[in-house]
Design a protein around this motif. Structure first.
Motif, PDB file in Angstrom:
ATOM      1  N   THR B 179     -24.917 -61.949  35.909  1.00 28.00           N
ATOM      2  CA  THR B 179     -25.668 -62.047  34.659  1.00 28.00           C
ATOM      3  C   THR B 179     -27.112 -61.616  34.868  1.00 28.00           C
ATOM      4  N   ASP B 180     -27.487 -61.371  36.155  1.00 21.94           N
ATOM      5  CA  ASP B 180     -28.873 -60.987  36.436  1.00 21.94           C
ATOM      6  C   ASP B 180     -28.895 -60.255  37.763  1.00 21.94           C
ATOM      7  N   SER B 182     -31.937 -59.028  39.054  1.00 21.90           N
ATOM      8  CA  SER B 182     -33.352 -58.814  39.393  1.00 21.90           C
ATOM      9  C   SER B 182     -33.754 -59.495  40.705  1.00 21.90           C
ATOM     10  N   GLY B 188     -28.078 -64.314  40.772  1.00 16.67           N
ATOM     11  CA  GLY B 188     -27.753 -63.812  39.442  1.00 16.67           C
ATOM     12  C   GLY B 188     -26.281 -63.927  39.081  1.00 16.67           C
TER      13      GLY B 188
END
Lengths: 377, 401
Positions: B179-180, B182, B188
């Protein structure tokens, strides 16, 4: 189901660990290994004071009624210190066989003095290089009018150097190889016809080869009832396998922790060698062997304690200890590099001990072969 | 009386043992029993039949807390249950619902999710599969790329999962999704439940060495997943998955099952089927059998040590980390021994005989399945974190390297 140590076992473990850590450094040990006695006599009095010499014996003789599981706990801790005091030879072999086979009077007398730290004993039973035929006893005691006349040879008797009395397994009747007709005789090492060839063993302990030539043994010095000693010796050997395996587990745990610590500080290629995966996996393997050996020890100790299929259990245990001990010992030396083969560092000495444990009381091969044969009759 | 190290059962546990034995004797559905006895491969319907018998008895949620319909059994009771199950030749419970996703849902899910999913898992009405591995995320599981992008009240999922066991029979899949991307790659990852009937989900078989379809690839193409299907917090999926794994080591070790297989091996050695060599006279073979027994006995006690620690409220000690490695090594060793015992009768490949009772195998009954089973079971040292990854875990977490 319960694998937790009880309060007494916990106390035993704590006091032994404290003794090893604060009173039993490697350098002190090495100092006594070179001495005539081979160990520190002050420690023997301390063992008596701490009740360790009394541990497995019945209360009626001044003992603490400890079980094989209690002995296991103590032996594991003593293994971590690589002790050379003949605790195993006196308590687990000789005292044990007196308790199992001696007359009331002998138990009262011999065990009382052993527990007080005043008398040392040794058991001279095995005559073959491997354990597979414990009944193959050539040492003979012939019955005369008022005594037995003992002739024979016992190799590598543990604890014999400091013993005041040697307990000798000899044939008093029956055929060679039979389990019936074997007796235990109490022999004074200074007695006429007894000669000891003493030496230091490869693992820093002491032992002796003993020759008996026309040694006169009064009937009063027969342990318990004549001709029926084998069963007791067999049971003592089962206890011995559990106890020496417990020591082996202590030795292995020490080898593992020393190796892990060394690999964290020893630097090569600008980093601790413990960063390298090939060494990490070898240490993970050592860890697994230690834990599996410990589990097997629990299994066999409980089996012997409850007399449930004990013969097979100790064979399975000795196989596991043999495999694990060899693997952990050799890996520890390998991972220490040159330091592993130097006499100066303790690691090599733990390796020496674990390697000798493998050949005592039946090796890996002996026990495996024995079990295989049981399916082939 | 001082307490003493022992493996004895209490009176209550002994009674429980008899109750479990009676259950397997009387309530293992006869259709399932017959299929097992004649060496057939169980169908999904037969497995459901068995698992529903467990459910009716209240024994489906072995590890579950009582409040969610679980057994609330002690460690000793679980040990008894698995032993009796193995001794009765009962099938293994398919773990994905009952053993894997359920603990995550009852530990980290919200009330609504618990009410929605747990009852159907417990009754084996809904079947689950596990969406963890991806083509480029095997041992390095945190490298997963399957993406879940938030859009209004939904996530849109795109990506591929692979080695998905029984996906072709599953109603739902629990997935680790990104979902992430970064920060740190572990951070994430989210834990998500996806309905296999959702538009955009497709399943493609992978045939394994035994010639059979057990695992699959699962493709996600713009699959719409309502945000109510996210378990716990976004980005915490890695933590949830790890908790799940540490609790499942005992299950993977399969000690009870290996014990049963070893007992059967000894029985067959003592009474060889006609046409087989008497291998008890082969000392080399017998030594291998006995060494397997040594390792298995040790592992049984390692497992008992773990269970005993857990039952007195302690966390499993470092010894728990070896269960997966040793347990799977022993399973594979047993496969080798069976294969060797079958001798030349391991060769014929007649897959029809798994589904058709009418086909007589060449040689003794057990022999036909030895080679496929040996091939198939190479998976056990690979899945659930390869044994090499397990050694990394021991080195780092236990030895502090």
């Amino acid at each position: 189901m319960d694998f937790a140590l009880n309060d007494i076992q916990q106390m035993l473990q704590d006091s032994a660990a404290k003794f090893i850590q604060s009173d039993y450094g490697f350098e002190k040990r090495q100092h006594f290994v070179g001495s005539e006695l081979g160990f520190n006599p002050k420690n023997w009095s301390l063992f008596a004071d701490l009740g360790w010499l009394a541990l497995p014996f019945s209360e009626s003789y001044g003992g603490l009624e400890g079980s094989i599981i209690d002995l296991m706990v103590l032996q594991t801790e003593l293994g971590k210190g690589l002790i050379t005091e003949p605790y195993f030879a006196n308590v687990i072999l000789a005292g044990n066989v007196i308790q199992r086979h001696g007359s009331e009077e002998q138990k009262m007398d011999l065990l009382g003095s052993l527990i007080a730290g005043e008398l040392k004993l040794a058991l001279a039973a095995q005559e073959t290089a491997s354990l597979s035929e414990l009944t193959n006893i050539s040492t003979k005691a012939e019955k005369q009018r008022s005594s037995y006349q003992l002739n024979g040879f016992k190799p590598v008797v543990l604890g014999a150097v400091s013993a005041n009395k040697i307990i000798v397994l000899a044939r008093t009747s029956g055929e060679f190889g039979n389990s019936e007709g074997l007796s235990l005789l109490l022999v004074n090492p200074d007695q006429q016809g007894v000669s000891l060839n003493k030496y230091v063993t490869n693992d820093g302990n002491q032992a002796a080869d003993i020759t008996f030539k026309d040694v006169c043994i009064p009937f009063s010095e027969v342990v318990g009832i004549a001709d029926t000693a084998f069963e007791a010796v067999r049971k003592v050997y089962n206890d011995a396998i559990v106890a020496i395996s417990a020591e082996a587990v202590g030795v292995m745990e020490k080898l593992l922790s020393a190796t892990v610590e060394y690999c964290k500080v020893r630097k090569q290629f600008d980093q601790p060698i413990g960063n390298f995966q090939v060494l990490q996996h070898r240490m993970a393997d050592m860890f697994m062997e230690c834990e599996q050996a410990k589990s097997m020890l629990y299994y066999a100790a409980i089996a012997v304690d409850s007399d449930d299929n004990a013969d097979k259990a100790v064979s399975l245990l000795k196989i596991k200890i043999g495999a694990a001990g060899t693997a952990v010992g050799q890996s520890a030396v390998q991972l220490h590099g040159g330091m592993g083969v130097s006499d100066e560092l303790d690691v090599g000495h733990y390796f020496k001990r674990i390697s000798m444990i493998n050949v005592l009381f039946g090796s890996y091969d002996d026990h495996l072969n024995q079990l295989v044969k049981q399916y082939q009759t | 009386m001082v307490n003493k190290m022992n493996i004895d059962f209490t009176e209550v546990e002994k009674k429980f043992e008899l109750e479990v034995r009676a259950f397997f004797q009387n309530e293992l559905p006869s259709e399932v029993k017959l299929a097992i006895e004649s060496g057939m491969r169980l169908t999904k319907q037969q497995r459901v039949l068995y698992q529903q018998a467990l459910f009716r008895k209240g024994w489906a949620g072995v590890n579950w807390p009582v409040e969610h319909g679980g057994t609330g059994w002690s460690a000793a009771q679980k040990y008894i249950f698995y032993n009796e199950s193995a001794n009765a030749n009962a099938p293994r419970v398919i773990p994905f619902g009952l053993f894997m996703v359920a603990p995550v849902i009852y530990t980290f899910g919200n009330k609504e999710q618990q009410q929605r999913f747990l009852p159907d898992i417990l009754s084996s009405k809904v079947w689950w599969c596990q969406g963890y591995s991806e083509p480029n995320a095997g041992s390095d599981l945190a490298a997963i790329k399957t993406k879940a992008v938030k859009q209004d009240n939904n996530y849109i999922v795109n990506g591929v999962k692979t080695w998905t066991t029984l996906a072709h029979l599953a109603d739902w899949i629990f997935c680790l999704v990104r979902t992430d991307d970064s920060g740190k790659k572990q951070q994430g990852i989210s834990f998500m439940l996806i309905d296999m009937k959702s538009p955009g989900v497709s399943v493609k078989p992978i045939i394994t060495l035994d010639g059979l379809r057990e695992v699959n690839e699962v493709f996600f193409e713009d699959v719409v997943v309502p945000k109510e299907n996210l378990i716990g917090e976004e980005g915490k999926g890695w933590t949830y998955a790890k908790v799940l794994l540490t609790h499942e080591r005992t299950n993977i070790a399969g000690v009870a099952l290996s014990k049963q297989r070893l007992t059967q091996l000894y029985q067959m050695l003592n009474q060889p089927s006609s046409g087989l060599t008497d291998l008890t006279q082969n000392s080399v073979f017998m030594a291998k059998v006995l060494l397997t027994e040594v390792e298995l006995k040790a592992l049984e006690y390692t497992e008992l040590r773990v269970l005993s620690a857990v039952s007195t409220g302690k966390a499993p000690g470092p010894e728990s980390s070896i269960l997966k490695i040793k347990g799977t090594e022993i399973q594979q060793k047993l496969d080798e021994l069976y294969l060797e015992m079958a001798g030349i009768y391991a060769l014929p490949y007649v897959p029809e005989q798994y589904d058709d009772e009418g086909i007589e195998p060449t040689g003794p009954f057990f022999a036909a399945n030895t080679a496929p089973h040996y091939y198939n079971n190479r998976k056990v040292t690979i899945f659930g974190g390869t044994n090499e990854i397990q050694k990394n875990i021991i080195a780092k977490q236990v030895l502090g390297l």
